[in-house]
Design an enzyme around this catalytic site. Structure first.
Site, short mmCIF file in Angstrom:
data_model
loop_
_atom_site.label_atom_id
_atom_site.label_comp_id
_atom_site.label_asym_id
_atom_site.label_seq_id
_atom_site.Cartn_x
_atom_site.Cartn_y
_atom_site.Cartn_z
N ASP A 184 -9.76 -11.24 -1.61
CA ASP A 184 -10.16 -10.13 -2.46
C ASP A 184 -9.03 -9.69 -3.38
O ASP A 184 -9.22 -8.81 -4.23
CB ASP A 184 -10.71 -8.96 -1.64
CG ASP A 184 -9.72 -8.42 -0.62
OD1 ASP A 184 -8.57 -8.90 -0.56
OD2 ASP A 184 -10.09 -7.49 0.13
N SER A 185 -7.88 -10.33 -3.26
CA SER A 185 -6.80 -10.16 -4.23
C SER A 185 -7.25 -10.57 -5.62
O SER A 185 -6.61 -10.22 -6.62
CB SER A 185 -5.58 -10.99 -3.82
OG SER A 185 -5.94 -12.32 -3.50
N GLU B 149 -10.37 -7.58 7.54
CA GLU B 149 -9.20 -6.80 7.90
C GLU B 149 -9.54 -5.88 9.06
O GLU B 149 -10.56 -5.18 9.02
CB GLU B 149 -8.71 -5.99 6.70
CG GLU B 149 -8.22 -6.85 5.54
CD GLU B 149 -7.68 -6.02 4.39
OE1 GLU B 149 -7.54 -4.78 4.55
OE2 GLU B 149 -7.41 -6.61 3.33
N GLU C 94 0.15 -10.01 8.03
CA GLU C 94 0.77 -9.67 6.75
C GLU C 94 1.83 -8.60 6.91
O GLU C 94 1.61 -7.57 7.55
CB GLU C 94 -0.28 -9.19 5.74
CG GLU C 94 0.33 -8.83 4.39
CD GLU C 94 -0.69 -8.61 3.28
OE1 GLU C 94 -0.27 -8.29 2.16
OE2 GLU C 94 -1.90 -8.78 3.54
N ASP D 97 -12.86 -13.79 1.84
CA ASP D 97 -12.71 -12.42 2.33
C ASP D 97 -14.02 -11.65 2.30
O ASP D 97 -14.78 -11.73 1.32
CB ASP D 97 -11.71 -11.65 1.46
CG ASP D 97 -10.29 -11.82 1.92
OD1 ASP D 97 -10.06 -12.33 3.03
OD2 ASP D 97 -9.38 -11.42 1.16
N LYS E 40 -12.95 -13.88 6.38
CA LYS E 40 -11.79 -13.11 6.85
C LYS E 40 -12.09 -11.63 6.69
O LYS E 40 -12.64 -11.21 5.67
CB LYS E 40 -10.53 -13.47 6.04
CG LYS E 40 -9.28 -12.69 6.50
CD LYS E 40 -8.03 -13.24 5.87
CE LYS E 40 -7.88 -12.88 4.41
NZ LYS E 40 -7.73 -11.40 4.19
#
Length: 284
Positions: A44-45, A115, A182, A83, A113
């Protein structure tokens, strides 16, 4: 052969480091795939490096699916992870499974993925039960940057370090296929990598992880944002691109491009007839 989640597990067992880079488009993903990168992360960057958002929180499911499909088309060998964006899984475990399914079915990803650690174990368990591999992202979690107080190293004091370890153990127990760590101190990340049986992928987490990931615009010096300590520039591609764009503009303005080598010819008799016909028509 196509890499799978089992390939990554075997890499850990063989103590072979796993390589991962972010990818958001077909052309770049194809170059990475042909270069032997093990995993492509449709992160999502993309909100910041591709769409110009200030953070990742504005990224939608539609954004992720669009870019994931492009990357998946290029990945002949690489394992594709996509993501789950902000608020696509936070509202309920049902939403988590549904949206994970969309990334697999519509986005053609091989894994998702998300978070979160202990708080999202139910989500991880249910997504896994739907036969979708999950990579859990712990430590610094960009989607939670407001709650974390900014982009900073996580796990430096005892309580925070213990929480990250417990997060890692919990997501493994919930069925996560791998863990992304991270901005975690290197020794802590190494310990976690030894404690869990699933692969760990580090970004700003030291060499002790089972693999590494970077945002490709960072490692090619293409992004104008603030560079983190953990980023290494492997080539000044950003500057090379800017110089190429400047050279192009200059040559066009000076009529150096296109030259005769870049033009297509026409038979002189055909051209003479065309000129004659349209000249007469114009005169008439």
């Amino acid at each position: 052969m196509k890499n799978t989640i089992l390939t990554l597990q075997q890499r850990k067992l063989n103590q072979e480091k796993i390589t991962m880079l972010t990818a958001y488009d077909y052309t770049t993903a194809r170059l990475m795939d042909e270069s032997g990168v093990d995993c492509l992360l449709v992160g999502d960057s993309l909100g910041m490096v591709m769409l110009g958002y200030q953070s990742t929180v504005s990224v939608t499911m539609e954004d992720m699916i669009h870019h994931s499909k492009a990357v998946a088309r290029a990945a002949k060998t690489a394992f594709v992870v996509t993501d789950l964006p902000f608020m696509s899984y936070h509202t309920s475990a049902y939403d988590a499974v549904y949206n994970a399914g969309r990334l697999i079915q519509e986005g053609q990803a091989q894994a998702v993925k998300l978070e979160g650690g202990q708080a999202f174990c139910e989500h991880i368990q249910l997504i896994t039960q739907a036969s979708i591999p999950v990579i859990a992202h712990i430590g610094l979690m960009p989607q939670s940057v407001l709650a974390l107080g900014g982009y900073k190293v996580q796990g430096k004091d005892y309580n925070d370090a213990k929480k990250i370890v417990l997060d890692a153990l919990a997501v493994e127990q919930a069925g996560a296929a791998a863990i992304l760590l991270e901005c975690v101190p290197a020794e802590l990340a190494k310990l976690i990598s030894e404690l869990v049986s699933i692969p760990t992928i580090g970004i700003g987490a030291g060499v002790g992880c089972d693999g590494q990931v970077l945002v490709y615009q960072d490692m090619l010096s293409m992004y104008a944002g603030v560079s983190s300590k953990f980023v290494k520039s492997f080539a000044p591609i950003g500057e090379q691109m800017k110089q190429a764009f400047k050279d192009y503009c200059a040559e066009v303005k000076q009529q150096q491009f296109p030259s005769a080598n870049h033009e297509f010819a026409i038979d002189s008799d055909v051209m003479a007839k065309i000129k004659s016909e349209f000249f007469i028509s114009h005169q008439g």
